[in-house]
Design an enzyme around this catalytic site. Structure first.
Site, mmCIF file in Angstrom:
data_model
loop_
_atom_site.group_PDB
_atom_site.id
_atom_site.type_symbol
_atom_site.label_atom_id
_atom_site.label_comp_id
_atom_site.label_asym_id
_atom_site.label_seq_id
_atom_site.Cartn_x
_atom_site.Cartn_y
_atom_site.Cartn_z
ATOM 1 N N LEU A 166 10.509 -24.841 -26.364
ATOM 2 C CA LEU A 166 9.316 -24.340 -25.694
ATOM 3 C C LEU A 166 9.804 -23.251 -24.762
ATOM 4 O O LEU A 166 10.704 -23.475 -23.962
ATOM 5 C CB LEU A 166 8.620 -25.463 -24.921
ATOM 6 C CG LEU A 166 7.216 -25.186 -24.375
ATOM 7 C CD1 LEU A 166 6.250 -24.834 -25.499
ATOM 8 C CD2 LEU A 166 6.686 -26.403 -23.607
ATOM 9 N N ASP A 167 9.229 -22.051 -24.881
ATOM 10 C CA ASP A 167 9.716 -20.900 -24.118
ATOM 11 C C ASP A 167 9.876 -21.214 -22.635
ATOM 12 O O ASP A 167 9.104 -21.992 -22.068
ATOM 13 C CB ASP A 167 8.742 -19.720 -24.255
ATOM 14 C CG ASP A 167 8.731 -19.136 -25.648
ATOM 15 O OD1 ASP A 167 9.675 -19.394 -26.401
ATOM 16 O OD2 ASP A 167 7.768 -18.418 -25.976
ATOM 17 N N LYS A 168 10.834 -20.564 -22.023
ATOM 18 C CA LYS A 168 11.060 -20.727 -20.590
ATOM 19 C C LYS A 168 9.807 -20.412 -19.797
ATOM 20 O O LYS A 168 9.513 -21.061 -18.778
ATOM 21 C CB LYS A 168 12.214 -19.816 -20.137
ATOM 22 C CG LYS A 168 12.574 -19.938 -18.666
ATOM 23 C CD LYS A 168 13.751 -19.035 -18.326
ATOM 24 C CE LYS A 168 14.121 -19.140 -16.849
ATOM 25 N NZ LYS A 168 15.275 -18.273 -16.517
#
Length: 237
Positions: A104-106
């Site tokens: 999950l993207d930063k």
């Protein structure tokens, strides 16, 4: 048994990380440097960095492995690399050695699953499983029905067209999207295709597992029903 599976079964790390440690010469079997692809038998002594591995034990009726659902906050990176500040493993600080299933993207938040069981990661992530992932997205401009229909049909990113998906409006500047794939920064790139910039992205569901009332930074153990939904046919957890 393959050496990397044996190491993973003890909870020390994932199979992939075990292969990396073996390749770096940090693993020995019966005092001899191990090679990637090696096998071990009963009674063999496996050591990482000179420390003997302890075999995981399980009390009757209890799980061998850890499976948790985390509400990942913005700013946390989904990596096991200890050198990365704000890595997800240090953030959770679980007593077991765990690692994330997928990414999950930063800059995104929401539901992510973590486990100590390296054997199940690929089973969950395989595209043919068609595991739905649901997101709530807020963007910088009004979202039209035409845009939502375009997203649902598929958008060219990374040299390919995204698979058909389901979309629905959430107010003037938001939408709900349900995907069955997880390309790198997929939703942000799909939005950018229609000149939209994502301001907030929250994943609220992975298959049968819902974010529900978990607040950012909170986590819980998965239920047996959720595990059966993620891993149909799995005999034990």
């Amino acid at each position: 048994m393959r050496l990397n599976k044996h190491i993973s079964d003890t909870g020390a790390c994932s199979r992939r990380e075990a292969d990396r440690l073996i390749g770096e010469g940090r693993v020995s079997v019966n005092g001899m440097r191990a090679r990637v692809g090696a096998e071990v038998g009963e009674g063999d002594t496996v050591m990482i960095d000179g420390q003997a591995l302890l075999q995981r034990t399980t009390a009757p009726g209890k799980r061998r492995h850890v499976y948790i659902a985390l509400h990942k906050p913005v700013g946390i990176t989904c990596t096991t690399e200890a050198s990365v500040k704000g890595n997800i493993v240090d953030f959770v600080d679980h007593r077991e050695r765990i690692f994330p299933i997928g990414r999950l993207d930063k800059d995104s938040e929401g539901l992510i699953l973590l486990t100590s069981n390296g054997d199940i990661v690929n089973a969950i992530l395989r595209a043919e499983n068609k595991l739905e992932k649901e997101y709530l997205v807020t963007v910088n401009h009004a979202v039209s029905q035409e845009v939502l229909r375009g997203m649902s049909r598929g958008v060219p990113i990374h040299g390919q067209t995204t698979l058909p998906c389901r979309t629905s409006p959430l107010g003037k500047f938001g939408f709900r999207i349900i995907l069955v794939q997880g390309l790198n920064r997929q939703i942000r790139l799909m939005a950018a295709h229609f000149k939209l910039r994502v301001k907030q992205l929250i994943r609220v569901r992975i298959g049968p597992v819902k974010l529900a009332h978990l607040k950012p930074g909170q986590w819980r153990n998965l239920t047996d029903a959720e595990l059966r939904g993620l891993l149909p046919g799995q005999a034990e957890f």
